[in-house]
Write a protein that holds these residues in place. Structure first.
Motif, short mmCIF file in Angstrom:
data_model
loop_
_atom_site.label_atom_id
_atom_site.label_comp_id
_atom_site.label_asym_id
_atom_site.label_seq_id
_atom_site.Cartn_x
_atom_site.Cartn_y
_atom_site.Cartn_z
N UNK A 262 1.26 -14.33 10.61
CA UNK A 262 2.41 -14.37 9.69
C UNK A 262 2.13 -13.72 8.35
N UNK A 263 0.87 -13.64 7.95
CA UNK A 263 0.54 -13.03 6.66
C UNK A 263 0.89 -11.56 6.61
N UNK A 264 1.02 -10.91 7.75
CA UNK A 264 1.40 -9.51 7.74
C UNK A 264 2.81 -9.31 7.19
N UNK A 265 3.67 -10.29 7.39
CA UNK A 265 5.04 -10.18 6.86
C UNK A 265 5.08 -10.28 5.35
N UNK A 266 3.97 -10.73 4.73
CA UNK A 266 3.92 -10.87 3.28
C UNK A 266 3.53 -9.57 2.58
N UNK A 267 3.11 -8.56 3.33
CA UNK A 267 2.79 -7.27 2.74
C UNK A 267 4.08 -6.60 2.26
N UNK A 268 3.92 -5.59 1.41
CA UNK A 268 5.05 -4.75 1.00
C UNK A 268 5.32 -3.80 2.15
N UNK A 269 6.17 -4.21 3.09
CA UNK A 269 6.39 -3.43 4.31
C UNK A 269 7.09 -2.11 4.03
N UNK A 270 7.91 -2.07 2.99
CA UNK A 270 8.57 -0.81 2.65
C UNK A 270 7.54 0.23 2.21
N UNK A 271 6.58 -0.20 1.39
CA UNK A 271 5.53 0.71 0.94
C UNK A 271 4.66 1.17 2.10
N UNK A 272 4.28 0.25 2.97
CA UNK A 272 3.44 0.60 4.10
C UNK A 272 4.20 1.48 5.10
N UNK A 273 5.44 1.15 5.36
CA UNK A 273 6.24 1.96 6.28
C UNK A 273 6.40 3.38 5.77
N UNK A 274 6.55 3.52 4.44
CA UNK A 274 6.68 4.84 3.86
C UNK A 274 5.41 5.67 3.95
N UNK A 275 4.28 5.00 4.18
CA UNK A 275 3.00 5.71 4.28
C UNK A 275 2.70 6.20 5.69
N UNK A 276 3.52 5.79 6.67
CA UNK A 276 3.26 6.21 8.05
C UNK A 276 3.50 7.71 8.20
N UNK A 277 2.63 8.36 8.92
CA UNK A 277 2.68 9.81 9.10
C UNK A 277 3.07 10.12 10.55
N UNK A 278 4.36 10.39 10.75
CA UNK A 278 4.88 10.58 12.10
C UNK A 278 4.21 11.75 12.81
N UNK A 279 3.82 12.79 12.06
CA UNK A 279 3.23 13.96 12.70
C UNK A 279 1.91 13.66 13.38
N UNK A 280 1.27 12.55 13.01
CA UNK A 280 0.00 12.21 13.65
C UNK A 280 0.18 11.71 15.08
N UNK A 281 1.42 11.40 15.46
CA UNK A 281 1.68 11.09 16.87
C UNK A 281 1.36 12.27 17.77
N UNK A 282 1.41 13.49 17.22
CA UNK A 282 1.24 14.69 18.02
C UNK A 282 -0.23 14.99 18.31
N UNK A 283 -1.15 14.22 17.74
CA UNK A 283 -2.57 14.46 17.97
C UNK A 283 -3.04 14.02 19.34
#
Length: 930
Positions: A262-283
């Motif tokens: 449950x502690x994962x829900x306490x993170x700033x999920x908007x900030x973390x979600x914005x850091x995801x790099x979709x192009x790395x799926x192509x690796x």
């Protein structure tokens, strides 16, 4: 000539075959998909008919009356059938075009060039006719699909567009070809989900001819995964803006399902979600993404809820839970993992961020000599295995068969019956259903039960005294090896009569052992056995060859070079023989693993490839912080494991992609240049790991047992090599390095170390698949082969080799067929240049001494050990004796599997005498630790 053979297919009008149908195998389990998508039984005699008609068309009716031609047709037919059944040993479906491909290649290889040419022209002519007819019929057949119970027309345009999207930035791949291959496996009324899977499988079948199709298959799988996880048909183009929302939804769903902490829900999920790099799926390659899909991504009732970048961020968040700036550290960890520069071990990837955060890879225990202690150890094995831990058990203290039991005045049954219980426990507790439970039992070779211990993996004898599912390893002293060298005698004791030996090593062990031998000679120790040291050594090597066990490990090298000599004794290694930590009745050693992708740290400068030392330092600094965090976050199934890990804080940073680096550098594994690269790469890895641990000590404090360690005394791993040489003589390992070790000594003296141990090179079997590089320090197994693991079977092609052969215009269908025929070896393929053959020699073509020498170069730098597989193509007693004596002489701490070629394998027809046969162990990977 331009005359073409006349058969319309493999099912023409009857012609008397050159060989009776009953002469060909009929139980292959194969079925044939015809061009009209009908599935019919595989009939080998049809191949003989087609080949006969080909000869008829070129050489006339008289040809089939010739016994030579009839024999040639029979041989060609047999080779085609063998090729097909070798590809699908368990049966399955094969398309008629695949059969015709094999016939064409067989004709070419046999030297029947006119017949082959006519056959090719005939196929081309009829292919053109079919293509024209398909154009008239609108190219794609009118098919209906079942979409959750609703039948509707197949939207072929949408699938073709998807194929084009996933192929867009890749060279030498063809979207239309993928769709064409898919069509051959579709049928009317097929479930829509199965059509999507058929796309993946179609791309998968093309990998052997063009390695880039592995990325096509991965991206098609990724498309299916997005639909499964989100319910939306998301494309790569819109994932950049959709990933953040998918990530937040995933965390919410995972917490609600009680899968995520449950502690994962306490993170700033908007900030973390914005850091995801979709192009790395192509690796991803197909094997990597399929492995994650099958075994790592979280699911609810079988439906995956985790996308790749969500997965990496979930792992990163779990490792950043105790950080002050959790979001910043989670993003730092995420970027490292998702770049494939470093990868945590499988238990960490499985469990980080979940409600059961068992993140450690390896546990080492010592079993005490009493019934309570024995069964407590077995219970602890089960608890540790439950959450994906690999185990190494030291059984040396347990008294031998026939020893007196004071409490009952009876006699002990020895170690063996208890090991049977350990074996069955490993089978019963299968790591949460994700992979097999795994354990290795260690026994010192002076133990009176040792000879029977050697036979635990035999397929004959009393099944109650056999352990077919458990690994075994011999813990061997220098004194024994010296007795082997001098052809002396060796004495076996029950540990209850020689209690000191278990906790001694080096000169102290030799002195005590000889004193006990003197007592036995005087009759003061009744329960003992004297045997020739060479005789026992030969039996060890014989069993190693016959059963794969016991692995040979050297206790004096482990202990004399241990930085933790002041805090205890190393009694065993772990399941994969890379961990060397102290154990006792009070402490269960724990190690947390992760591996640097060495291939990702190569850089080109003025046309020359080399390791990027600065990038490697940055990677290692972050990786060591992640591994250190595991110690505090980890879920401990036993108190002894928790206490030991928090006191000593050992970690094991390793490497993978070593062979890929050699390919990029243009270096053969069997070369002096490879030894120098092994030396330098291990020095860089170790130096920066120790430096990072010192930096963490300055920030977070020293580990609890630092005082009195070799670290504190200013003795680093390369310094301890001299200690070993004092007892052995010259080890034959060059000393000195390229980095400033004196500055590091001074730094450690000033701030201390955060971790008692830092470096261990694990097998990386699974995580190297995820990243898409060669495993650990392994040579290339084969240049083209089918890998089998818990996720299924996967075609693996050496992409670096393909690039070189393409540059020389040597990569074609015949080369693919030849590589399959010769088990991935180039040795017997005459048109391949000698230089390429040397650089891409497979594991069994490299003299195993090169593996030992490279390992010795690494071992001088690292404070633990390395999982060292040894490949011997033609083992003999003398060869194994020489090889394992060399491993001891060079100061190696441990060895791992002995890989040998199948004793009953037949040489391929026309193959070079050096071409390898099929391996007696189908897949060289151990997945227990990584």
């Amino acid at each position: 000539m331009d005359t073409a053979p006349q058969p319309a297919s493999f099912y023409p009008d009857p012609v008397e075959p050159v060989k009776h149908a009953s002469s060909y195998p009929t139980d292959s389990g194969l079925e044939v998909i015809r061009r009209n998508r009908a599935v019919v039984a595989f009939q080998p005699e049809k191949i003989a008919i087609a080949i006969t008609k080909a000869f008829l068309a070129v050489e006339g009716q008289h040809s089939v009356n010739s016994s030579g031609i009839r024999d040639q047709v029979a041989q060609l037919t047999a080779s085609v059938v063998e090729a097909l059944t070798r590809r699908l040993p368990g049966g399955g479906t094969v398309h008629i075009e695949d059969i015709q491909d094999q016939v064409e290649l067989a004709l070419m290889r046999s030297g029947a060039h006119d017949v082959a040419r006519a056959y090719v022209l005939y196929r081309e002519k009829h292919a053109e006719q079919r293509a024209a007819q398909q154009a008239i019929d609108h190219a794609t057949p009118v098919l209906q699909v079942d979409d959750h119970g609703q039948r509707r027309l197949l939207d072929s345009a949408a699938f073709i567009a998807l194929c084009r999207e996933v192929c867009a930035d890749l060279v030498d791949v063809d979207a239309e070809r993928v769709w064409s291959e898919t069509l051959t496996n579709l049928y009317d009324g097929m479930p829509l989900e199965a059509v999507r899977q058929a796309l993946v499988l179609a791309a998968r079948t093309l990998i052997e001819a063009e390695p880039n199709y592995t990325k096509v298959a991965a991206r098609l799988l990724l498309s299916n995964l997005r639909l499964e996880a989100t319910g939306l048909a998301l494309t790569q183009a819109n994932m950049g803006e959709r990933y953040a929302g998918c990530f937040a939804d995933f965390i919410a769903a995972g917490v609600a399902a009680e899968l995520l902490d449950p502690r994962l829900a306490e993170f700033d999920l908007e900030r973390l979600g914005g850091a995801l790099l979709a192009e790395r799926d192509l690796q991803f390659d197909y094997l990597g993404l399929q492995t994650l899909y099958d075994r790592y991504f979280l699911h609810i009732e079988g439906r995956r809820i985790e996308l790749p970048q969500c997965f990496f961020m979930r792992v990163a968040m779990g490792l950043a839970l105790n950080e002050v700036d959790r979001e910043a550290r989670a993003i730092e960890f995420y970027r490292l993992l998702s770049s494939f520069d470093f990868m945590c071990s499988t238990p960490t990837l499985f469990n980080s961020g979940t409600r059961h955060s068992q993140l450690s890879s390896c546990y080492l225990t010592t079993v005490s000599d009493d019934l309570d202690g024995i069964y407590q150890s077995i219970k602890e094995n089960a608890l540790l295995q439950k959450y994906a831990g690999g185990l190494g058990n030291d059984w040396t203290p347990v008294r031998a068969l026939g020893s007196r039991i004071k409490g009952t005045n009876g006699h002990s049954q020895g170690v063996i019956p208890f090991l049977k219980v350990v074996n069955d426990t490993a089978v019963a507790v299968n790591q949460g259903g994700k992979r097999k439970g795994a354990v290795c039992a260690y026994l010192e070779n002076w133990h009176l039960d040792f000879e029977e211990f050697l036979e635990l993996r035999k397929n004959t004898g009393d099944e109650r005294r056999r352990t077919h599912d458990m690994n075994t390893a011999a813990w061997v002293s220098d004194l024994f090896m010296q007795r082997v060298q001098s052809n002396g005698d060796w004495t076996l004791f029950s540990p209850v009569d020689v209690p000191e030996l278990h906790n001694l090593y080096g000169a102290a062990f030799a002195e005590a052992y000889q004193a006990y031998e003197a007592k036995a000679a005087r009759g003061e120790i009744k329960l003992c056995k004297r045997i020739g040291a060479v005789q026992l050594w030969r039996k060890m090597l014989t069993m190693l060859f016959e059963t794969g066990h016991p692995w040979i490990t050297f206790k004096d090298a482990c202990n004399l070079r241990s930085p933790q000599q002041h805090a205890g004794v190393i009694h065993s290694s772990n399941l994969c023989t890379e961990i060397t930590l102290n154990t006792s009745n009070d402490e269960t050693a724990v190690c947390n693993l992760g591996s640097v992708n060495l291939a990702a740290h190569l850089t080109e400068h003025n046309g020359v490839w080399q390791l990027d030392a600065d990038k490697l330092q940055r990677t290692i600094a972050t990786a060591m912080r992640m591994l250190d965090n595991v110690i505090d976050i980890n879920f401990y199934a036993t108190v002894k494991a928790r206490n030991a890990n928090l006191r000593h804080r050992p970690v094991g940073l390793g490497m993978m992609g070593f062979a890929d680096c050699l390919h990029q550098l243009g270096i053969a594994y069997a070369s002096r240049e490879a030894l120098e690269f092994a030396d330098y790469s291990a020095e860089l890895l170790s130096y920066h790991a120790y430096q990072a641990s010192a930096d963490l000590a300055e920030q977070r404090g020293r580990y609890g047992s630092f005082a009195g360690s070799l670290w504190q005394q200013g003795l680093l791993p390369p310094d301890t090599l001299e200690r070993l040489a004092e007892t052995r003589g010259d080890l034959g390992v060059p000393t000195g390095g390229q980095l400033d070790w004196q500055a590091l000594r001074e730094r450690i003296a000033q701030v201390g170390m955060r971790n008692s141990n830092c470096v261990a090179i694990a097998p990386t079997a699974t995580i190297s698949n995820i990243v898409g590089v060669s495993a650990s320090i392994e040579p290339v197994y084969q240049n083209l082969y089918v890998k089998s693991n818990l996720s299924g079977e996967f075609t693996v092609v050496n992409a670096a080799l393909v690039r070189e052969l393409k540059a020389l215009d040597l990569w074609d269908a015949v080369m693919v067929a030849d590589l399959k025929y010769f088990d991935g070896s180039l040795a017997a393929i005459e048109r391949v240049p000698a230089g390429i053959k040397a650089r891409y020699a497979t594991a069994f073509e490299i003299e195993p001494e090169w593996l030992v020498e490279a390992a010795a170069r690494r071992q001088k730098w690292i404070d633990q050990s390395q999982s060292l597989n040894l490949y011997v193509a033609a083992p003999t007693g003398g060869k194994l004796d020489q090889l394992y004596r060399l491993a001891w002489q060079r100061g190696l701490k441990t060895t791992y599997y002995l890989r040998t070629l199948g004793a009953t394998s037949m040489e391929k027809t026309g193959a070079d005498e050096t071409a390898p046969k099929a391996c007696s162990i189908a897949d060289p990977d151990c997945e227990a630790c990584q």
